[in-house]
Design an enzyme around this catalytic site. Structure first.
Site, PDB file in Angstrom:
ATOM      1  N   ASP A   1      -3.690   2.174  -5.393  1.00  0.00           N
ATOM      2  CA  ASP A   1      -2.256   2.140  -4.712  1.00  0.00           C
ATOM      3  C   ASP A   1      -2.028   1.030  -3.950  1.00  0.00           C
ATOM      4  O   ASP A   1      -1.251   1.017  -3.038  1.00  0.00           O
ATOM      5  CB  ASP A   1      -2.143   3.408  -3.887  1.00  0.00           C
ATOM      6  CG  ASP A   1      -2.727   3.233  -2.332  1.00  0.00           C
ATOM      7  OD1 ASP A   1      -3.804   2.742  -2.427  1.00  0.00           O
ATOM      8  OD2 ASP A   1      -2.159   3.907  -1.570  1.00  0.00           O
ATOM      9  N   GLU A   2      -2.844  -0.133  -4.080  1.00  0.00           N
ATOM     10  CA  GLU A   2      -2.961  -1.571  -3.134  1.00  0.00           C
ATOM     11  C   GLU A   2      -2.863  -2.589  -4.122  1.00  0.00           C
ATOM     12  O   GLU A   2      -3.667  -2.520  -4.958  1.00  0.00           O
ATOM     13  CB  GLU A   2      -4.138  -1.197  -2.452  1.00  0.00           C
ATOM     14  CG  GLU A   2      -4.085  -2.167  -1.293  1.00  0.00           C
ATOM     15  CD  GLU A   2      -5.630  -1.822  -0.675  1.00  0.00           C
ATOM     16  OE1 GLU A   2      -6.270  -2.669   0.190  1.00  0.00           O
ATOM     17  OE2 GLU A   2      -6.417  -0.435  -0.956  1.00  0.00           O
TER      18      GLU A   2
ATOM     19  N   ASP B   1       0.843  -1.125   0.107  1.00  0.00           N
ATOM     20  CA  ASP B   1       0.147   0.060  -0.121  1.00  0.00           C
ATOM     21  C   ASP B   1       1.001   1.239  -0.089  1.00  0.00           C
ATOM     22  O   ASP B   1       1.749   1.100   0.829  1.00  0.00           O
ATOM     23  CB  ASP B   1      -0.971   0.110   1.221  1.00  0.00           C
ATOM     24  CG  ASP B   1      -2.054   1.020   1.245  1.00  0.00           C
ATOM     25  OD1 ASP B   1      -3.102   0.583   1.482  1.00  0.00           O
ATOM     26  OD2 ASP B   1      -1.535   2.140   0.876  1.00  0.00           O
TER      27      ASP B   1
END
Ligand code: TTP
Ligand code: MG
Length: 374
Positions: free
Chosen positions: A114-115, A8
């Protein structure tokens, strides 16, 4: 044995803006809708950690963020910079980060911009005393490559399943790396608030609080059946999760954005100084190109939304884990095996001499990928 990673990015949108606006380095940054001098009606997308110190965070009304920044300024602190959202840019950064991840793990689930979850279970098959230590080392390398390529920090969690990996990636943010092996998973989450368990929202939390359950360990006062009576079919699931157990599989994208294959050699391959070693490397590349092309054709035959590819990427990992990606975009889209083979070899040539391999390192991995499917 499963080993799952969760990555993350830290303060993702704000970190990108901070990187791209050097004059803002170290200052509080809020990315979101126009604050209109405190009258704006939108929300905060995210704030960097300096702005979080003012109490500003995702989903807060932008007008509240403005007020908090004002209050900080009255105390003599720097006011926050309010910046617009540049979604396209974040998407491009995201794609490049996911591509780095894919050079290290064959199975990746992009959970958001973003993960991502990634499967490191293959490390458990390698001859080694401690696969979790190898996973930690690989996570360090992934973080380093992202930092070098994008100038951004990521937090990574490693665990026996997605549940623990996700909680672990959040445990030491920002720039964190937390490794939790299977035996430690239950104790790791026991002292945490129950909201860390996905599936527990504000309503379930309230219900459980009413029964004196605030921490994950408190859940264990109830049997699986009691939890079923209280919470329906989520009950037994919670029973397992409270003990750090979860079987939930990685869900990879149904529609491929790219098709790739890579091979980690049993023994590192010498750098191609002799005719024989050169041939071995070229053969490995050809065979990878063949794998990629077969999978490409299979997906086309199965009615994929593409029939051609426009770019080819070569991945090279040296014996010290330094990893390089080299891409070429074709002037015309292609669907041919010969194109993949030719371009992969062409991209590889500089690695056979001093141009891309001045220290004459051996090769640990080669990968070939077709991208920009059209
Ligand atoms: P997060 O990973 O939740 O947050 P973050 O990366 O900004 O901060 P950190 O992980 O270090 O806690 O979300 C990723 C991006 O998604 C975030 O940068 C902005 C966007 N986002 C929103 O636009 N609205 C939201 O409510 C949230 C939570 C995130
Ligand atoms: Mg994030």
């Amino acid at each position: 044995m499963r080993i799952i990673g969760h990555l993350d990015m830290d303060a993702f949108f704000a970190a990108i803006e901070e990187r791209d606006n050097p004059r803002l380095a170290g200052l509080p940054i809020v990315v979101g809708s126009d604050p209109k001098g405190g009258m704006g009606r939108g929300v905060v997308s995210t704030a960097n950690y300096a702005a979080r110190a003012y109490g500003i965070r995702s989903a807060l009304p932008i007008s509240t963020a403005w007020r908090l920044s004002d209050a900080a300024e009255r105390k003599g602190l720097p006011p926050a910079a309010f910046l617009d959202v540049h979604m396209q840019k974040y998407g491009e950064v995201s794609r490049r980060i996911m591509a780095i991840l894919r050079t290290h793990a064959a199975h990746v689930q992009e959970a958001s911009v973003d993960e991502a979850y990634f499967d490191l279970s293959f490390l458990a098959d390698e001859i080694s005393s401690d696969p979790y230590e190898n996973a930690r080392e690989l996570a360090r390398i992934i973080k380093k490559e992202i930092k070098e390529a994008e100038g951004l920090t990521a937090s990574i969690g490693i665990g026996p399943n997605k549940l623990i990996a996700k909680i672990a990636s959040d445990a030491e943010k920002p720039n964190g790396l937390t490794v939790v092996c299977e035996e430690d998973a239950e104790n790791f989450i026991a002292p945490m608030g129950i909201r860390v368990i996905p599936g527990i929202g504000p309503k379930t939390e309230q219900k459980l609080n009413g029964l004196g359950v605030r921490l994950v360990r408190d859940v264990k006062k109830f049997s699986s059946e009691e939890l079923r009576t209280l919470l329906g079919k989520f009950g037994p699931e919670l029973y397992e999760k409270a003990r750090g157990r979860s079987e939930s599989p990685l869900v990879e994208d149904a529609e491929a954005k790219s098709i790739g294959a890579h091979e980690t050699f049993l023994n590192d391959m010498p750098p191609g100084d002799t005719r024989a070693s050169r041939k071995a490397l070229e053969d490995a590349l050809k065979s990878l190109a063949g794998d990629v092309h077969r999978r490409f054709e299979k997906q086309v035959a199965a009615g994929a939304a593409f029939t051609k590819f426009k770019s080819i990427t070569l991945t090279v990992r040296f014996d010290d884990f330094v990893t390089k990606n080299r891409s070429v975009t074709l002037s015309l889209p292609s669907d041919s095996l010969a194109t993949i083979q030719f371009q992969a070899l062409r991209l590889f040539m500089p690695f056979l001499d001093r141009r891309e391999n001045p220290d004459r390192k051996s090769f640990r991995l080669l990968g070939v990928r077709v991208e920009k499917l059209v």
